[in-house]
Scaffold this motif. Structure first.
Motif, mmCIF file in Angstrom:
data_model
loop_
_atom_site.group_PDB
_atom_site.id
_atom_site.type_symbol
_atom_site.label_atom_id
_atom_site.label_comp_id
_atom_site.label_asym_id
_atom_site.label_seq_id
_atom_site.Cartn_x
_atom_site.Cartn_y
_atom_site.Cartn_z
ATOM 1 N N HIS A 259 0.816 -1.210 0.000
ATOM 2 C CA HIS A 259 0.000 0.000 0.000
ATOM 3 C C HIS A 259 0.851 1.261 0.000
ATOM 4 N N LYS A 260 2.054 1.175 0.540
ATOM 5 C CA LYS A 260 2.943 2.335 0.541
ATOM 6 C C LYS A 260 3.340 2.715 -0.878
ATOM 7 N N LEU A 261 3.686 1.728 -1.698
ATOM 8 C CA LEU A 261 4.114 2.002 -3.071
ATOM 9 C C LEU A 261 2.955 2.007 -4.062
ATOM 10 N N ALA A 262 1.851 1.407 -3.665
ATOM 11 C CA ALA A 262 0.677 1.362 -4.558
ATOM 12 C C ALA A 262 -0.583 1.659 -3.768
ATOM 13 N N PRO A 263 -0.723 2.891 -3.253
ATOM 14 C CA PRO A 263 -1.921 3.222 -2.480
ATOM 15 C C PRO A 263 -3.207 3.112 -3.297
ATOM 16 N N GLU A 264 -3.077 3.098 -4.615
ATOM 17 C CA GLU A 264 -4.260 2.931 -5.469
ATOM 18 C C GLU A 264 -4.952 1.586 -5.239
#
Length: 319
Positions: free
Chosen positions: A47-52
């Motif tokens: 989620h840090k690198l891909a919060p989408e």
């Protein structure tokens, strides 16, 4: 024709993905590579690198996002790919193109093009680990120091189960030095039955036309060209449809810079934020003389409110 926004580590993060995909013309985008070593990552890290992933694996503009993984351990990559799918990724992309020395030294990215059997093993394991309806895709360069093995590598990826292959038309040794060797792309397409995307040195509509003529493929991935000309995808889509191409003006770009700055201040530390803005602004100088003027004024500025003032933002709040 599909137009994708390239994954560029340290540059195209969730903030820039959000701002660029709002312009239009981009069909899908990719995360910065998520490095996989010898363990299963946590959902928090994804989620840090891909919060989408928390919003349906789409940017604020609704553009689909796919998660990109980088590594050399087939089993560990497969386990993390399965987790990424559980978290909401609708596509898993595999990185076999990163030319960074630090990445290559630890057996990641383009160095794996020396081992086509391992490429096949990685894609095969990941393909088996993720649900059947979720495509597995791959990005590669023409080779490490020579394009001689490009066809073997592409075949290995396709036979492993890659749904399509993005080809950055340079070797690792070439780095980003022009030209991109688009003439190799039709050779790759000849040996695989899956779609091939052209990537590299598409900076303008004219470049896209030449790339399409030489490569013979319709699908493209835009990297630095799109970052330095935010409406490039929209321009190309218009040209492809036979519509008038109207380039974005500096006046239209300014609100995007302000939006970008607002998100940067919110998500990064006060120490990090100014550099993040300068990074993008420096790339915009390629096409906007006004960006060069603004960059010069901001070059040594580190105070958030001072940066915001130069951008026309009345007041900024530190994260």
């Amino acid at each position: 024709m599909q137009i994708a926004l390239a994954p560029m580590e340290g540059l195209v993060d969730n903030i820039l993905r959000d701002v660029l995909t709002r312009v239009g013309g981009i069909d899908w985008c990719v995360t910065e590579f998520i490095r996989i070593n010898d363990r299963l990552l946590t959902p928090t890290y994804f989620h840090k690198l891909a919060p989408e992933l928390l919003t349906g694996a789409r940017t604020g503009a609704g553009v689909p996002l796919r998660v990109q993984l980088l590594g050399s351990d087939p089993v560990c990559l497969a386990e993390n790919a399965a987790l990424a799918c559980e978290l909401g990724s609708q596509v898993i992309d595999l990185n076999f193109g990163c030319p960074a020395k630090t990445v290559n030294k630890s057996r990641g990215g383009a160095v794996l093009l020396k081992e086509p059997e391992l490429l096949n093993e990685i894609v095969t394991h990941v393909r088996r680990a993720v649900p059947g309806h979720i495509p597995v895709t791959a990005k590669m360069r023409l080779g490490f120091d020579s394009p001689d093995g490009a066809l073997v590598c592409a075949t290995a990826l396709a036979e492993g189960g890659a749904a399509h292959i993005v080809v950055h038309a340079r070797t690792k040794t070439d780095g980003y030095k022009p030209p991109a060797h688009w003439e190799w792309i039709p050779r790759v397409q000849e040996v695989v039955k899956v779609p091939v995307f052209a990537n590299g040195d598409i900076w303008s509509v004219e470049d896209w036309r030449r790339c399409r003529e030489i490569s013979g493929v319709e699908d493209i991935m835009l990297g630095r060209g799109l970052v330095s000309r935010p409406d490039l995808a929209r321009q190309i889509a218009a040209a492809r449809a036979g519509e008038e191409v109207v380039p974005m003006s500096w006046a239209e770009l300014q609100p995007m810079l302000q939006d970008f700055w607002g998100q940067v201040v919110e998500q990064l530390t006060p120490r990090q934020a100014p550099g993040r803005l300068k990074q993008w602004l420096a790339m915009l100088t390629r096409n906007y003389p006004e960006a060069a003027t603004l960059f010069s004024a901001l070059r040594r500025e580190t105070e958030l409110d001072a940066v915001g003032h130069l951008l026309g933002v009345k007041r900024t709040e530190a994260a």
